[in-house]
Scaffold this motif. Sequence first.
Motif, short mmCIF file in Angstrom:
data_model
loop_
_atom_site.label_atom_id
_atom_site.label_comp_id
_atom_site.label_asym_id
_atom_site.label_seq_id
_atom_site.Cartn_x
_atom_site.Cartn_y
_atom_site.Cartn_z
N ALA A 1 -16.49 120.87 -12.62
CA ALA A 1 -15.64 121.59 -13.57
C ALA A 1 -14.21 121.74 -13.08
O ALA A 1 -13.27 121.71 -13.87
N THR A 2 -14.04 121.91 -11.77
CA THR A 2 -12.71 122.19 -11.24
C THR A 2 -12.19 121.11 -10.28
O THR A 2 -10.99 121.04 -10.04
N GLU B 1 -4.51 127.96 -10.70
CA GLU B 1 -4.94 128.23 -12.08
C GLU B 1 -6.29 128.96 -12.10
O GLU B 1 -6.50 129.87 -12.90
N VAL B 2 -7.19 128.58 -11.21
CA VAL B 2 -8.55 129.14 -11.23
C VAL B 2 -8.61 130.50 -10.55
O VAL B 2 -9.30 131.41 -11.04
N SER C 1 -11.25 128.25 -0.89
CA SER C 1 -10.38 127.28 -1.57
C SER C 1 -8.92 127.47 -1.16
O SER C 1 -8.18 126.49 -0.98
N ASP D 1 -16.96 120.36 -7.12
CA ASP D 1 -17.42 120.97 -8.36
C ASP D 1 -16.91 120.15 -9.56
O ASP D 1 -15.70 119.92 -9.67
N ARG E 1 -4.43 119.39 -6.23
CA ARG E 1 -5.46 120.39 -6.01
C ARG E 1 -4.88 121.80 -6.05
O ARG E 1 -5.50 122.73 -6.55
N VAL F 1 -4.68 123.31 -9.43
CA VAL F 1 -5.98 123.78 -9.93
C VAL F 1 -6.37 125.09 -9.25
O VAL F 1 -6.84 126.02 -9.91
N VAL F 2 -6.18 125.18 -7.94
CA VAL F 2 -6.55 126.39 -7.21
C VAL F 2 -5.82 127.61 -7.77
O VAL F 2 -6.42 128.66 -8.00
N LEU G 1 -12.85 121.27 -7.18
CA LEU G 1 -12.71 121.96 -5.90
C LEU G 1 -14.02 121.89 -5.12
O LEU G 1 -15.10 121.77 -5.71
N PRO H 1 -14.46 132.21 -9.77
CA PRO H 1 -13.83 131.82 -11.03
C PRO H 1 -14.21 132.77 -12.15
O PRO H 1 -15.24 133.47 -12.09
#
Length: 423
Positions: free
Chosen positions: A213-214, A260-261, A236, A211, A254, A257-258, A216, A276
Amino acid sequence: MSRGRTVAVALLLVLAVLGSLLAGVGLVRSVVGVDEARNQELAAAQLRHLVPAVAAGADDDMARLFPEGRELTQALVAMAALDLALADGSGTDQALAAADEATGVLRDPATAARFGVQGGGVFLQGWALQVEERRAALTGRPDDAADVAERAARLAASLRAGLDRGEPFLESYPGRRWPVDTVVAVSALARTGADDDLVQRWVDAAGPVADPATGLLPHEVDAAMRPVEGPRGTSSLLESAFWPDVDPALSARRWAVVTEVFVVRRAGLVGVREHPAGVPSPVLGDVDSGPLVAGVSLSASAVALAGARRHGDAVLADSLQREAEWAGVPVQLGPARRYAGGVLPVADAFLVWARAQPHDLAPADDLAPADAEVDAGTGTAAVVWPWPLAGLLVSLLLAGWAARWLLRSVRRGRVGVAQRGIS
């Protein structure tokens, strides 16, 4: 005073007393937490329930719940038992029995035929190799190692053929591809010591599918590697337990990010949102996420615990352990421990698998180390104790009211009897 009302209040008193006891135990568990020694004890106790339960057919019940329920329950229990045995040498016989039970299911030709893809598809091959690699490591037998190498070579050939076609994500069912299944399979290949160039080639090919944006991976892709559905919490977080085997540096970045999202704090509790922020969630969830509460996946917490342990995220792991010990309603009968009465073996299996995960990676730079103080504004740490405390207070109030009502009722009855005797 009616007998029916008296019976109802007496029943309320009994339930309130039981509720007080449960809430009190939950309060203690939420405050004390689970250190590593206790974590290992809990995992071992869970396995003493799960291994015989699965051998007796508990996995069949999960097959009725979702299509891969039997296979996933078998694999998770076996992997947990094997990981604990590899870590400290305990429970070796139990681990080998669980592994043999699991491989008997995962390598059954009838199981492969049900998936409808040559060789059973990447889901079945990946989880089977995860179990077999651990089993071979535990036995140390050359024939087991040779068998694993042969099976890994076949899976590697399938992955290489997919990469040659521009398809880094393989089929689990005809025409259906969930990237998390290939991540599990590539992790298994990496653990067997497969060609590092092949693993890196796969990482390079998977990157452009992520993706934008992320960064992921999508939850599902089509044959052209176009996203059918974007990143989701359950997949994820599950990937996060396997990425460290594939690419440790990428895995640490990664993970930041995981969390955070998808990792959120609501009403003092830590949870995992399935989608998300800003992406609509089905009200009731689906077969992948399980039930959703305000968009938070109840089944993803154990999966998140596995990722937290693999990435040294002690703050999140501690929060999830406290919540499991409170909200999971654990019951220990003798040496065996089960959660939620043992009615959902796959949930128990995910939790014990997560607890057995090694915590062998240093935290990423932006994750709190184990001895760090937690900023309550990060949304990562849970404040669990107010919930069981509230339950304890409510239960005590109800118990007090019911006891007072019954006492007054008894006194009124005695006065009535005395008055009738005088007259």
